[in-house]
Design a protein around this motif. Sequence first.
Motif, mmCIF file in Angstrom:
data_model
loop_
_atom_site.group_PDB
_atom_site.id
_atom_site.type_symbol
_atom_site.label_atom_id
_atom_site.label_comp_id
_atom_site.label_asym_id
_atom_site.label_seq_id
_atom_site.Cartn_x
_atom_site.Cartn_y
_atom_site.Cartn_z
ATOM 1 N N HIS A 211 34.902 43.576 -6.140
ATOM 2 C CA HIS A 211 35.732 42.497 -6.732
ATOM 3 C C HIS A 211 37.499 41.930 -6.591
ATOM 4 O O HIS A 211 38.261 42.953 -6.008
ATOM 5 C CB HIS A 211 36.521 42.295 -8.259
ATOM 6 N N HIS B 16 27.718 41.731 -14.280
ATOM 7 C CA HIS B 16 28.052 42.910 -15.185
ATOM 8 C C HIS B 16 26.615 43.374 -16.812
ATOM 9 O O HIS B 16 26.553 42.463 -16.933
ATOM 10 C CB HIS B 16 29.172 42.489 -15.161
ATOM 11 N N HIS C 240 25.268 40.010 -8.027
ATOM 12 C CA HIS C 240 26.660 40.368 -9.103
ATOM 13 C C HIS C 240 26.283 40.031 -10.615
ATOM 14 O O HIS C 240 26.975 39.148 -10.440
ATOM 15 C CB HIS C 240 28.004 39.014 -8.389
ATOM 16 N N HIS D 132 33.080 37.072 -6.213
ATOM 17 C CA HIS D 132 34.814 36.166 -6.455
ATOM 18 C C HIS D 132 35.441 35.601 -4.698
ATOM 19 O O HIS D 132 36.627 35.114 -4.764
ATOM 20 C CB HIS D 132 35.393 36.492 -7.444
ATOM 21 N N ASP E 53 27.448 37.167 -12.782
ATOM 22 C CA ASP E 53 28.671 37.317 -13.442
ATOM 23 C C ASP E 53 28.965 38.288 -14.269
ATOM 24 O O ASP E 53 27.876 39.495 -14.416
ATOM 25 C CB ASP E 53 29.852 36.374 -12.279
#
Length: 301
Positions: free
Chosen positions: A204, A22, A20, A228, A244
């Motif tokens: 998410h 970005h 996970h 999350h 993240d």
Amino acid sequence: MSPTRELESFLARLPKVELHLHLEGAVQPETLRELSRRKGWPRRKIAEWVSRRRQQHYRYRNFQDFLKAFGMITLLLEEPEDYALATTRLMEWLAAQNVKYAEVILSAGVVLWKRQSLEKVFEASAEAARAAGARLGMHINWIFDAIRHFGKRHVRQVLHAAARYRSQGVVAFGIGGDEVRGPAELFAEIYREARGLGLHVVAHAGEAAGAESVRHAIELLGAERIGHGLKFLAGGLVVTLNSDDPAMFGTSLENEYLQAARCFGLSREVMAELARQAARSAFLPEEDKRALVEEIDRATL
Ligand SMILES: [Zn+2]
């Protein structure tokens, strides 16, 4: 060697899998500076923004404030080449942490929102990933993320783009953004379509809303992984550690492992098992997952 140093060196050596992460939230201040030099942006503005964030210890007043900061970084990625540079630098950074495999989230929804060509952005990024992967001995796949509060039409557009690029390493489709303004029930049909197209599905959930939102992501959307989910290790659920938006939180995957071990007193065995769980939860063929687990075993047993 002190126990802390020993733990740090064990976690540095541990082969890791990141699920996970970005791309946009991983653009480091150095990369922003590199971009600004290349494009001749006012350097002062970038430097000011970066140092303000650092002074505030990467804290955000609330989730909306965070989304704004995330949006600001994405605006700095103006051309496909900028995304390519971000990808290359991200992979170098991951390789330095001994990350062997990562599934990187591209905010495809944001690219569309900026009215950029998603095709050109993705193709440049995927090409950069192939070149960096060959050089660094690791590889990544991609997850296309849509902005849930932009509504169904937008989310479906991102899904179709994800399906088009399945053969180029897009393994999954997901949604992020404001869970309150874009509740899961809106997207149940689109998620069904995604599974039918052979994509893995993630969501998410539990980020800006509570347990109900996590439940809906699983029950209504059939999400295979939740971003999350927060601290279910003691309950025996499959948990993986991820960073993240590491550049926006001033962290790294290696640091997340270190903090988890320290804050919760987790043993090396548990830390190695967390890395194995991530390998087993990857959207990869079984033999590739086994190879990653064996690599972790060799480094830790
Ligand atoms: Zn996320």
